[in-house]
Design an enzyme around this catalytic site. Structure first.
Site, PDB file in Angstrom:
ATOM      1  N   LYS A  24       0.849  -1.205   0.000  1.00 59.67           N
ATOM      2  CA  LYS A  24       0.000   0.000   0.000  1.00 59.67           C
ATOM      3  C   LYS A  24       0.874   1.240   0.000  1.00 59.67           C
ATOM      4  CE  LYS A  24      -2.576   2.642   3.537  1.00 59.67           C
ATOM      5  NZ  LYS A  24      -1.596   3.518   4.098  1.00 59.67           N
ATOM      6  N   ASN A  25       1.742   1.386   1.008  1.00 62.57           N
ATOM      7  CA  ASN A  25       2.473   2.652   1.149  1.00 62.57           C
ATOM      8  C   ASN A  25       3.504   2.870   0.054  1.00 62.57           C
ATOM      9  OD1 ASN A  25       0.873   3.385   3.259  1.00 62.57           O
ATOM     10  ND2 ASN A  25       2.263   2.583   4.833  1.00 62.57           N
ATOM     11  N   CYS A 120      -5.428   8.396   8.710  1.00 59.13           N
ATOM     12  CA  CYS A 120      -5.837   7.936  10.040  1.00 59.13           C
ATOM     13  C   CYS A 120      -5.541   9.005  11.094  1.00 59.13           C
ATOM     14  CB  CYS A 120      -5.072   6.667  10.393  1.00 59.13           C
ATOM     15  SG  CYS A 120      -5.453   5.295   9.299  1.00 59.13           S
ATOM     16  N   ARG A 125       0.054  14.938  13.255  1.00 61.66           N
ATOM     17  CA  ARG A 125       0.595  14.584  11.926  1.00 61.66           C
ATOM     18  C   ARG A 125       0.861  15.806  11.043  1.00 61.66           C
ATOM     19  NH1 ARG A 125      -2.169   9.278   9.448  1.00 61.66           N
ATOM     20  NH2 ARG A 125      -0.052   8.910   8.718  1.00 61.66           N
ATOM     21  N   GLN A 129       8.059  19.205   7.941  1.00 61.64           N
ATOM     22  CA  GLN A 129       9.352  18.770   7.381  1.00 61.64           C
ATOM     23  C   GLN A 129       9.289  18.671   5.856  1.00 61.64           C
ATOM     24  OE1 GLN A 129      12.203  18.268   9.470  1.00 61.64           O
ATOM     25  NE2 GLN A 129      10.696  19.426  10.669  1.00 61.64           N
ATOM     26  N   ASP A 307       3.036   0.549  12.453  1.00 62.47           N
ATOM     27  CA  ASP A 307       1.825   0.047  11.791  1.00 62.47           C
ATOM     28  C   ASP A 307       1.463  -1.367  12.233  1.00 62.47           C
ATOM     29  OD1 ASP A 307       2.430   1.672   8.576  1.00 62.47           O
ATOM     30  OD2 ASP A 307       1.767   2.431  10.522  1.00 62.47           O
ATOM     31  N   ARG A 399      -9.367   0.496   3.061  1.00 62.82           N
ATOM     32  CA  ARG A 399      -8.460   1.523   2.511  1.00 62.82           C
ATOM     33  C   ARG A 399      -7.078   0.921   2.248  1.00 62.82           C
ATOM     34  NH1 ARG A 399      -7.108   5.797   6.297  1.00 62.82           N
ATOM     35  NH2 ARG A 399      -5.541   6.123   4.698  1.00 62.82           N
TER      36      ARG A 399
HETATM   37  C1  EPZ Z   1       3.786   7.040   6.804  1.00 63.98           C
HETATM   38  O1  EPZ Z   1       3.033   8.074   7.430  1.00 63.98           O
HETATM   39  C2  EPZ Z   1       2.792   5.919   6.552  1.00 63.98           C
HETATM   40  N1  EPZ Z   1       1.765   6.398   5.643  1.00 63.98           N
HETATM   41  C3  EPZ Z   1       2.170   5.469   7.872  1.00 63.98           C
HETATM   42  O2  EPZ Z   1       1.336   4.349   7.587  1.00 63.98           O
HETATM   43  C4  EPZ Z   1       3.276   5.030   8.813  1.00 63.98           C
HETATM   44  O3  EPZ Z   1       2.691   4.726  10.078  1.00 63.98           O
HETATM   45  C5  EPZ Z   1       4.312   6.142   8.977  1.00 63.98           C
HETATM   46  O4  EPZ Z   1       4.805   6.543   7.687  1.00 63.98           O
HETATM   47  C6  EPZ Z   1       5.488   5.703   9.827  1.00 63.98           C
HETATM   48  O5  EPZ Z   1       6.074   4.564   9.272  1.00 63.98           O
HETATM   49  C7  EPZ Z   1       2.032   6.407   4.305  1.00 63.98           C
HETATM   50  O6  EPZ Z   1       3.090   6.021   3.872  1.00 63.98           O
HETATM   51  C8  EPZ Z   1       0.928   6.915   3.421  1.00 63.98           C
HETATM   52  P1  EPZ Z   1       5.966  10.074   9.225  1.00 63.98           P
HETATM   53  P2  EPZ Z   1       3.676   9.551   7.600  1.00 63.98           P
HETATM   54  O7  EPZ Z   1       6.094  11.308   8.437  1.00 63.98           O
HETATM   55  O8  EPZ Z   1       4.455   9.899   6.403  1.00 63.98           O
HETATM   56  C9  EPZ Z   1       5.795  13.391  12.644  1.00 63.98           C
HETATM   57  C10 EPZ Z   1      -0.580   3.056   7.615  1.00 63.98           C
HETATM   58  O9  EPZ Z   1      -1.222   2.525   8.529  1.00 63.98           O
HETATM   59  N2  EPZ Z   1       6.012  14.335  11.539  1.00 63.98           N
HETATM   60  O10 EPZ Z   1       7.081   9.088   9.227  1.00 63.98           O
HETATM   61  O11 EPZ Z   1       2.604  10.454   8.048  1.00 63.98           O
HETATM   62  C11 EPZ Z   1       4.454  12.688  12.533  1.00 63.98           C
HETATM   63  O12 EPZ Z   1       3.437  13.447  13.169  1.00 63.98           O
HETATM   64  C12 EPZ Z   1      -0.086   4.461   7.802  1.00 63.98           C
HETATM   65  O13 EPZ Z   1      -0.294   2.526   6.512  1.00 63.98           O
HETATM   66  C13 EPZ Z   1       6.169  15.693  11.824  1.00 63.98           C
HETATM   67  O14 EPZ Z   1       6.130  16.108  12.982  1.00 63.98           O
HETATM   68  O15 EPZ Z   1       4.658   9.283   8.833  1.00 63.98           O
HETATM   69  C14 EPZ Z   1       4.703  11.389  13.258  1.00 63.98           C
HETATM   70  O16 EPZ Z   1       4.547  11.597  14.642  1.00 63.98           O
HETATM   71  C15 EPZ Z   1      -0.443   5.044   9.154  1.00 63.98           C
HETATM   72  N3  EPZ Z   1       6.376  16.557  10.802  1.00 63.98           N
HETATM   73  C16 EPZ Z   1       6.165  11.088  12.950  1.00 63.98           C
HETATM   74  O17 EPZ Z   1       6.749  12.333  12.542  1.00 63.98           O
HETATM   75  C17 EPZ Z   1       6.432  16.129   9.501  1.00 63.98           C
HETATM   76  O18 EPZ Z   1       6.634  16.978   8.598  1.00 63.98           O
HETATM   77  C18 EPZ Z   1       6.360  10.083  11.830  1.00 63.98           C
HETATM   78  O19 EPZ Z   1       5.601  10.510  10.724  1.00 63.98           O
HETATM   79  C19 EPZ Z   1       6.265  14.761   9.233  1.00 63.98           C
HETATM   80  C20 EPZ Z   1       6.066  13.883  10.262  1.00 63.98           C
END
Ligand code: EPZ
Length: 431
Positions: A24-25, A120, A125, A129, A307, A399
């Site tokens: 998916k991702n 989700c 979120r 960055q 996840d 989804r």
């Molecule tokens: C991706 O989400 C995945 N989604 C998520 O999968 C997964 O849980 C996550 O990566 C971590 O592996 C997709 O790929 C579509 P992050 P993402 O940016 O990109 C904070 C699923 O179930 N952060 O690595 O949103 C953020 O709030 C989904 O398939 C900032 O503060 O994850 C989080 O606490 C759920 N500022 C942490 O970093 C930013 O600019 C990690 O987020 C970006 C992120």
């Protein structure tokens, strides 16, 4: 369309073999990345899931030609007819990965207007960055009534992420591949789907080195060709099925996996007393007797994936002893435990730490799927529980999992989709 619920008759062991779907991702990153190509791209092994359906609608709304054959898991994307740089909020808020359209449109056309992403509810979120990276590459950014507008001729830059972000790493990579000059990205995420996206981009002519490490170097190019590309299997679906096999004390073999992507989960399952073996692209999971409680702390890849925290917590509800689960990635990823308590689970949540005391049995109950992986966790709990569990709001599960019920039923589960009806007058409840 009538609202539906999942009805699970629990207490059955999962036995047999099944295959894992495309990721998916990774698909949600590679599909927007195809907009950067100057020629059509054919993507293979795509999962037939709702988030991919939304992305197809987004690309078509931009004017791209998208020829998708879900049953063949294949999609041909021709960005040559794109005429718009705008992703309306009505579409962008349907999923988190709509943010990738910022990097792709900015990188290809020099401007993007994308509504804030959805996805989700796991906490705030933010995407600061992602925007930090675009600014470093020379883009101007403004907020226009809930639309994020980014524009500029991009030039290579040095970007150090303040925290490890999967989406931020991929999004900045998308913007940088056609920028003028070299880009150095440090403190990057290392997830398998980052490597997959970089491999696709290099296949169409990008110059990306270091994906899968915390340092990625990109030499910008002015043209990108087209290509055929097969996305990797889904690491989280693989893990969910492994956990479901153990949770039902079953004996399941999964084909089309990448065992090295599963090492953190495998180590924890072995620690619990679950038998896990693997060879080439096959993983087998077997559990006969009880399993032990553990301490689980989610980390960025290659650590234990956030996840899989929710599906794993279903297995922990029946472990011998009390498990400690620490959710380090997201602020709020324990909503599913409130639902499992209705099934007899014993869990105490304190901020980002949950203590789950194992109980001998779970019992069926009507529960609500709070998000994608929480929904999958409730399916596993329903498989474990005695009686008939009803899961409401299962659209969340569709989804991100391709035909999950069908796969589980072929392994011996009994899961069906039933329309939700008004208990008083029997009318179908419609969404
Ligand atoms: C991706 O989400 C995945 N989604 C998520 O999968 C997964 O849980 C996550 O990566 C971590 O592996 C997709 O790929 C579509 P992050 P993402 O940016 O990109 C904070 C699923 O179930 N952060 O690595 O949103 C953020 O709030 C989904 O398939 C900032 O503060 O994850 C989080 O606490 C759920 N500022 C942490 O970093 C930013 O600019 C990690 O987020 C970006 C992120």
């Amino acid at each position: 369309m009538p609202e539906y619920k999942l009805v699970i008759s629990g207490g059955r062991e999962l036995r047999g073999e099944t295959s894992v779907s495309g990721g998916k991702n990774t698909s949600l990153a590679v599909i927007p990345a195809a907009l950067l190509a100057d020629y059509p791209c054919q993507i293979e092994n795509l999962p037939d899931i709702d988030d991919v359906r939304v992305l197809v609608r987004i690309l078509r709304s931009l004017g791209a030609k998208v020829d998708w054959h879900p049953e063949a898991k294949q999609m041909v994307i021709d960005p040559g007819t794109v005429t718009s740089n705008t992703v309306p909020f009505a579409l962008s808020q349907k999923m988190r990965a709509s943010y990738y359209l910022m990097g792709a449109l900015l990188g290809r056309y020099g401007s993007a207007r994308v509504g804030y992403p959805g996805g989700c509810d796991l906490g705030s979120r933010p995407i600061d960055q992602h925007l930090k990276g675009f600014r470093a590459l020379g883009a101007s950014i403004r907020d226009e009534n809930g639309m994020i507008v980014t524009e500029g001729r991009l030039k290579g830059a040095n970007i150090n992420f303040d925290m490890v972000t999967v989406g931020g790493t991929i999004n900045v990579m998308l913007a940088a591949v056609r920028a003028e000059g070299d880009t150095l990205m440090t403190n990057c995420a290392k997830e398998p789907h980052i490597v997959d996206t970089a491999n696709f981009l290099n296949r169409i002519g990008a110059h990306i080195r270091g994906a899968g490490t915390d340092t990625i170097r990109i030499h910008g190019v002015s043209r990108l060709g087209g290509a055929s590309y097969t996305v990797i299997p889904d690491q989280i679906e693989t893990g969910t099925l492994m956990i479901a096999a153990a949770a039902t004390r079953g004996d399941v073999t999964l084909h089309g996996c990448i065992p090295t992507h599963m090492e953190a989960l495998t180590a924890k399952l072995l620690e619990m007393g679950v038998m896990v073996t693997s060879q080439d692209d096959v993983i087998s999971v077997k559990l006969r007797q009880g399993h032990r409680a553990i301490r689980l702390s989610t980390q960025e890849y290659p650590g234990f994936p956030t996840d899989l925290q929710q599906p794993m917590s279903a297995l922990l509800t029946r472990a011998v002893g009390t498990s400690e689960v620490i959710e380090n990635i997201f602020e709020s990823r324990f909503k599913h435990l409130d639902e499992m308590r209705k099934m007899g689970a014993k869990a105490v949540i304190n901020g980002r730490v949950a203590h789950i005391e194992g109980v001998p049995e779970l019992h069926a109950a009507p529960v609500y799927a709070p998000d994608l992986r929480g929904g999958a966790a409730l399916v596993i709990a329903g498989l474990m529980a005695h009686g008939t569990t009803e899961i409401y709001n299962p659209e969340n599960i569709a989804r991100g999992y391709e035909h999950l019920e069908n796969k589980l039923n072929r392994l011996g589960a009994s899961i069906s989709r039933m329309p939700c009806v008004n208990e008083v007058n029997g009318d179908a409840i419609r969404v």
